[in-house]
Enzyme design. Structure first.
Site, PDB file in Angstrom:
ATOM      1  N   GLY A 218       0.817  -1.204   0.000  1.00 21.86           N
ATOM      2  CA  GLY A 218       0.000   0.000   0.000  1.00 21.86           C
ATOM      3  C   GLY A 218       0.849   1.250   0.000  1.00 21.86           C
ATOM      4  CD  GLU A 259       1.600  -9.499   0.644  1.00 26.83           C
ATOM      5  OE1 GLU A 259       1.418 -10.562   1.256  1.00 26.83           O
ATOM      6  OE2 GLU A 259       0.689  -8.691   0.394  1.00 26.83           O
ATOM      7  N   PRO A 260       5.092  -5.393  -2.126  1.00 34.02           N
ATOM      8  CG  PRO A 260       7.201  -4.462  -2.502  1.00 34.02           C
ATOM      9  CD  PRO A 260       6.516  -5.595  -1.819  1.00 34.02           C
ATOM     10  N   GLY A 261       3.562  -3.861  -4.918  1.00 32.53           N
ATOM     11  CA  GLY A 261       3.288  -3.954  -6.349  1.00 32.53           C
ATOM     12  C   GLY A 261       3.585  -2.597  -6.964  1.00 32.53           C
ATOM     13  NE  ARG A 298      -3.982   2.004 -11.436  1.00 30.05           N
ATOM     14  CZ  ARG A 298      -3.580   3.067 -10.758  1.00 30.05           C
ATOM     15  NH1 ARG A 298      -3.098   4.105 -11.375  1.00 30.05           N
ATOM     16  NH2 ARG A 298      -3.669   3.085  -9.445  1.00 30.05           N
ATOM     17  CE1 TYR A 302      -8.410   0.389  -9.106  1.00 27.84           C
ATOM     18  CE2 TYR A 302      -7.032   2.193  -9.855  1.00 27.84           C
ATOM     19  CZ  TYR A 302      -7.225   0.850  -9.631  1.00 27.84           C
ATOM     20  OH  TYR A 302      -6.223  -0.037  -9.919  1.00 27.84           O
ATOM     21  CB  CYS A 328     -18.381   3.200 -28.722  1.00 30.35           C
ATOM     22  SG  CYS A 328     -17.705   3.522 -30.354  1.00 30.35           S
ATOM     23  CD  GLU A 329     -18.876   1.829 -22.613  1.00 32.91           C
ATOM     24  OE1 GLU A 329     -19.426   2.546 -21.746  1.00 32.91           O
ATOM     25  OE2 GLU A 329     -19.223   0.674 -22.873  1.00 32.91           O
ATOM     26  CE1 TYR A 356      -2.546  -4.163  -8.878  1.00 30.02           C
ATOM     27  CE2 TYR A 356      -1.481  -2.107  -8.273  1.00 30.02           C
ATOM     28  CZ  TYR A 356      -1.772  -3.424  -8.000  1.00 30.02           C
ATOM     29  OH  TYR A 356      -1.299  -4.005  -6.870  1.00 30.02           O
TER      30      TYR A 356
HETATM   31  C1  LIG Z   1      -2.596  -6.096  -4.541  1.00 29.50           C
HETATM   32  C2  LIG Z   1      -1.917  -6.616  -3.365  1.00 29.50           C
HETATM   33  C3  LIG Z   1      -0.660  -6.115  -3.001  1.00 29.50           C
HETATM   34  C4  LIG Z   1       0.035  -4.994  -3.737  1.00 29.50           C
HETATM   35  O1  LIG Z   1      -0.507  -3.747  -3.456  1.00 29.50           O
HETATM   36  P1  LIG Z   1       0.183  -2.418  -4.037  1.00 29.50           P
HETATM   37  O2  LIG Z   1      -0.667  -1.311  -3.573  1.00 29.50           O
HETATM   38  O3  LIG Z   1       0.236  -2.536  -5.514  1.00 29.50           O
HETATM   39  O4  LIG Z   1       1.560  -2.359  -3.478  1.00 29.50           O
HETATM   40  C5  LIG Z   1      -0.055  -6.685  -1.905  1.00 29.50           C
HETATM   41  N1  LIG Z   1      -0.643  -7.683  -1.202  1.00 29.50           N
HETATM   42  C6  LIG Z   1      -1.839  -8.183  -1.528  1.00 29.50           C
HETATM   43  C7  LIG Z   1      -2.428  -9.270  -0.734  1.00 29.50           C
HETATM   44  C8  LIG Z   1      -2.522  -7.663  -2.606  1.00 29.50           C
HETATM   45  O5  LIG Z   1      -3.731  -8.148  -2.915  1.00 29.50           O
END
Ligand SMILES: *Cc1c(COP(=O)(O)O)cnc(C)c1O
Length: 412
Positions: A218, A259-261, A298, A302, A328-329, A356
């Protein structure tokens, strides 16, 4: 990499195009690692769902990252990309017992987020260690669409259910080796995050055989100059100190996991689209690009605000534009944006397009999904081909014969 590099890649691979800068991913990975250098053991498990191209996963593996997965397919992709099973954590929500068993049978660390499945899994496989996802009921960030730790959230086992959870663990004799929370995207206030962490520490004391505590993710990244972002260095200092103190009291060094995305890949990505039409209406100047929410949803899904720059005319006079797609939206990428003067044929670059974006792309309007390029050591490498008409037809079953006019019966 600079705008000239991006324009060359469009020349080579066409538009629309996703480009990812490996250096930026690596520098974010190192930044997070450095922020937590005080803890005895740190594990970063990249959240595959942010950007799941197999070559990106391989690159993450080469950096020393683990992998956070949310479906058995992501687990399989991770294994194919070279991750060892023990470097993969499976953190799904609302999936079947069978899917969790399938992940466990591949040797992957499973993370269970509800008591029903926990009880069933523990009864059948008491010998397989399990991580549990806790919902600390803390509101992280301001956007309820991406905040998943609050009281009404579907994610995690409520802290109010801990007594029942302990009963299940006790009766099944299962082994809880990890404890986890993920409060959602956009941590703005470090103190809120630390407060949630305290709840996790409190819960962790109930389990004797922990190996790791996973604080999810997050981390907020800036979308434009001056944007608030998570102060990773400050979080690192404060949480590391608290974590080390916890380990001391617990009697053993544990691994601190994240768990960074978004944090790892968002800023590394650029989405490049070509302007098809510049259209002046009575109230607005629209720039329509050869894309839409089929490629980058995105902003519409959101409300995220991706900076848009005209890399074909970087010194042109700035004017106000609404940048829209060709779907077409209503598919507005940005309204009233000051952008260097746009001509038809110009290439617009959408920033923060690593997380994402491609993974949420679809074939809506029967359009092809874009190609993807990884920029590595000063060169572009194609990591996904643009789709073709065959991809649109794939898996469709044409029941043509049903609708053919019946043959006239022969008349004698
Ligand atoms: C999506 C997700 C993440 C990654 O979140 P980010 O905001 O992209 O860092 C980490 N852990 C879990 C369980 C998730 O579902």
């Amino acid at each position: 990499m600079n705008s000239k590099d991006l324009l060359k890649l469009v020349d080579q691979y066409g538009a629309p195009l996703y480009v990812y800068d490996a250096d930026k991913i690596a520098s974010q990975f190192n930044r997070l690692t450095n922020a937590f250098k005080e803890v005895p053991s740190l594990k970063l498990n990249y959240a595959a769902k942010a950007l799941s191209n197999i070559s990106i996963l391989r690159f993450m593996n080469s950096l020393g990252s683990g992998l956070d997965t949310v479906s058995i397919q992501e687990v399989k992709l991770g294994l194919l990309a070279g991750f060892k099973p023990e470097s993969i954590i499976f953190t799904p929500n609302g999936v079947s017992l069978e899917e969790i068993e399938a992940a466990a049978s591949l040797g992957v660390q499973v993370n269970i987020d509800n008591l029903s499945i926990l009880e069933q899994f523990g009864s059948k496989h008491p010998d397989i260690p399990v991580c549990i996802r806790i919902n600390p009921h803390v509101m992280a960030g301001g956007n309820s669409k991406i905040s998943v730790g609050h009281i009404d959230s579907k994610f995690g086992i409520s802290i109010h259910q801990i007594p029942h959870l302990l009963r299940i663990v006790d009766l099944t004799k299962m082994n809880i080796n990890g404890i986890h929370m993920h409060t959602g995207s956009d941590i703005l206030d470090i103190d809120v995050f630390l407060y949630a962490s305290e709840i996790l520490f409190e819960t962790a004391k109930n389990f004797k055989d922990l190996e790791f505590i996973d604080f999810g993710s997050g981390f907020k990244v800036p979308y434009k100059e001056g944007d608030i972002q998570t102060n990773i260095e400050e979080l690192g200092k404060k949480l590391s100190a608290r974590f080390n103190e916890f380990c001391k009291n617990y009697g053993r060094d544990l691994t601190l996991a994240f768990e960074p995305g978004k944090f790892l890949v968002s800023e590394a990505g650029s989405f490049l689209a070509k302007v098809n039409v510049v259209k002046q209406t009575t109230s607005t100047v629209f720039a329509s690009v050869d894309s839409g929410f089929n490629h980058l949803i995105r902003p519409m899904l959101y409300g995220s605000s991706h900076e848009i720059i005209n890399i074909s005319n970087p010194t042109g006079r700035e004017r106000y534009y609404s940048v829209v797609g060709y779907i077409c939206e209503t598919d507005t990428f940005g309204s009233n944006r000051r952008i260097n003067e746009i001509s038809e044929g110009d290439i617009l670059c959408f920033k923060n397009a690593g997380a994402y974006c491609f993974t949420m792309a679809s074939n809506y309007n029967s359009r092809y999904r874009p190609a993807e390029v990884l920029w590595y050591k000063g060169k572009g490498h194609l990591i996904r081909e643009r789709e073709t008409f065959d991809d649109i037809l794939r898996n469709q079953v044409d029941v043509k014969s049903l609708f053919e006019a019946p043959k006239k019966e022969a008349v004698n």
